[in-house]
Design a protein around this motif. Sequence first.
Motif, mmCIF file in Angstrom:
data_model
loop_
_atom_site.group_PDB
_atom_site.id
_atom_site.type_symbol
_atom_site.label_atom_id
_atom_site.label_comp_id
_atom_site.label_asym_id
_atom_site.label_seq_id
_atom_site.Cartn_x
_atom_site.Cartn_y
_atom_site.Cartn_z
ATOM 1 N N THR A 124 0.851 -1.178 0.000
ATOM 2 C CA THR A 124 0.000 0.000 0.000
ATOM 3 C C THR A 124 0.888 1.229 0.000
ATOM 4 N N VAL A 125 0.555 2.211 -0.851
ATOM 5 C CA VAL A 125 1.352 3.430 -0.956
ATOM 6 C C VAL A 125 0.496 4.615 -0.526
ATOM 7 N N ASP A 126 1.040 5.435 0.387
ATOM 8 C CA ASP A 126 0.394 6.669 0.807
ATOM 9 C C ASP A 126 1.454 7.759 0.783
ATOM 10 N N LYS A 127 1.482 8.549 -0.286
ATOM 11 C CA LYS A 127 2.494 9.578 -0.528
ATOM 12 C C LYS A 127 3.883 8.951 -0.500
ATOM 13 N N MET A 128 4.659 9.174 0.542
ATOM 14 C CA MET A 128 6.025 8.645 0.603
ATOM 15 C C MET A 128 6.153 7.504 1.612
ATOM 16 N N HIS A 129 5.034 6.874 1.982
ATOM 17 C CA HIS A 129 5.031 5.740 2.899
ATOM 18 C C HIS A 129 4.610 4.482 2.150
ATOM 19 N N ILE A 130 5.331 3.399 2.387
ATOM 20 C CA ILE A 130 4.999 2.101 1.799
ATOM 21 C C ILE A 130 4.665 1.169 2.956
ATOM 22 N N THR A 131 3.514 0.492 2.883
ATOM 23 C CA THR A 131 3.126 -0.476 3.900
ATOM 24 C C THR A 131 3.123 -1.856 3.265
ATOM 25 N N VAL A 132 3.854 -2.787 3.886
ATOM 26 C CA VAL A 132 3.935 -4.169 3.424
ATOM 27 C C VAL A 132 3.122 -5.006 4.398
ATOM 28 N N GLU A 133 2.075 -5.704 3.905
ATOM 29 C CA GLU A 133 1.208 -6.500 4.766
ATOM 30 C C GLU A 133 1.081 -7.917 4.238
ATOM 31 N N GLY A 134 0.900 -8.868 5.168
ATOM 32 C CA GLY A 134 0.697 -10.254 4.786
ATOM 33 C C GLY A 134 0.530 -11.122 6.015
ATOM 34 N N ILE A 135 0.315 -12.431 5.797
ATOM 35 C CA ILE A 135 0.124 -13.341 6.925
ATOM 36 C C ILE A 135 1.394 -14.100 7.279
ATOM 37 N N ASN A 136 2.378 -14.125 6.397
ATOM 38 C CA ASN A 136 3.625 -14.846 6.638
ATOM 39 C C ASN A 136 4.686 -13.854 7.117
ATOM 40 N N LYS A 137 5.109 -13.956 8.373
ATOM 41 C CA LYS A 137 6.052 -13.004 8.964
ATOM 42 C C LYS A 137 7.375 -12.984 8.212
ATOM 43 N N GLN A 138 7.879 -14.144 7.839
ATOM 44 C CA GLN A 138 9.152 -14.220 7.132
ATOM 45 C C GLN A 138 9.073 -13.530 5.776
ATOM 46 N N LEU A 139 7.995 -13.742 5.062
ATOM 47 C CA LEU A 139 7.829 -13.156 3.731
ATOM 48 C C LEU A 139 7.652 -11.644 3.800
ATOM 49 N N GLY A 141 8.785 -9.606 6.149
ATOM 50 C CA GLY A 141 10.077 -9.032 6.502
ATOM 51 C C GLY A 141 11.053 -9.044 5.340
ATOM 52 N N GLN A 142 11.041 -10.111 4.546
ATOM 53 C CA GLN A 142 11.953 -10.207 3.411
ATOM 54 C C GLN A 142 11.596 -9.210 2.325
ATOM 55 N N VAL A 143 10.295 -9.036 2.049
ATOM 56 C CA VAL A 143 9.868 -8.076 1.029
ATOM 57 C C VAL A 143 10.236 -6.660 1.464
ATOM 58 N N ALA A 144 10.023 -6.332 2.746
ATOM 59 C CA ALA A 144 10.384 -5.009 3.255
ATOM 60 C C ALA A 144 11.890 -4.783 3.141
ATOM 61 N N ALA A 145 12.682 -5.800 3.442
ATOM 62 C CA ALA A 145 14.141 -5.683 3.326
ATOM 63 C C ALA A 145 14.565 -5.521 1.869
ATOM 64 N N ASP A 146 13.879 -6.205 0.944
ATOM 65 C CA ASP A 146 14.198 -6.074 -0.482
ATOM 66 C C ASP A 146 13.881 -4.675 -0.996
ATOM 67 N N ILE A 147 12.764 -4.100 -0.545
ATOM 68 C CA ILE A 147 12.418 -2.734 -0.953
ATOM 69 C C ILE A 147 13.436 -1.750 -0.395
ATOM 70 N N ARG A 148 13.823 -1.922 0.869
ATOM 71 C CA ARG A 148 14.813 -1.034 1.497
ATOM 72 C C ARG A 148 16.153 -1.121 0.783
ATOM 73 N N ALA A 149 16.507 -2.308 0.295
ATOM 74 C CA ALA A 149 17.794 -2.507 -0.377
ATOM 75 C C ALA A 149 17.870 -1.800 -1.729
ATOM 76 N N LEU A 150 16.727 -1.378 -2.284
ATOM 77 C CA LEU A 150 16.757 -0.664 -3.560
ATOM 78 C C LEU A 150 17.510 0.660 -3.437
#
Length: 177
Positions: A124-139, A141-150
Amino acid sequence: MSRIGKLPVVIPAGVTITVDPNDVTVTGPKGTLKQFIVPNVTVKVEGDEFVVTRNDESKAAKSCHGLMRALVANMVKGVSEGFKKELEVNGVGFRVAGGGRALELALGYSHPVKFEAPEGVNLTVDKMHITVEGINKQLVGQVAADIRALRKPEPYKGKGIKYVDEQIRRKAGKAGN
């Protein structure tokens, strides 16, 4: 005895845990998750609690005891509440667009960066904030880390993608006359 492993996992209303010989399946209002059972531990459902016990006192069994309990506890929380990570984009000219499973980011490179999330994760995108949501904690966290690594935050101006609760240690710039 493992401090985490000996604690039972309380099963909330609306969540069902099924134990097969090789795996544990947790079903709840948000979805279903499946995890294999480590061979050194025994898992069982006792009433409205999930209990993990180890088979012997070997080092492998001791190390897997708390791990198995933590994995199942994260699955129970995921199917009942879900997990969320929030990221913030800082920088002049940086932009974020998209949502659902795809993002398009302008991060100061000569080209826009496209990011596609795996199945089971919602962005979900709100201006300059990105929210990563899901039911799998590992997934999540990994997606958030991949976005941060960009574009990791840099220490001089703080430009880049950072977690909302992350503190960036700032360095002093050039000492001018």
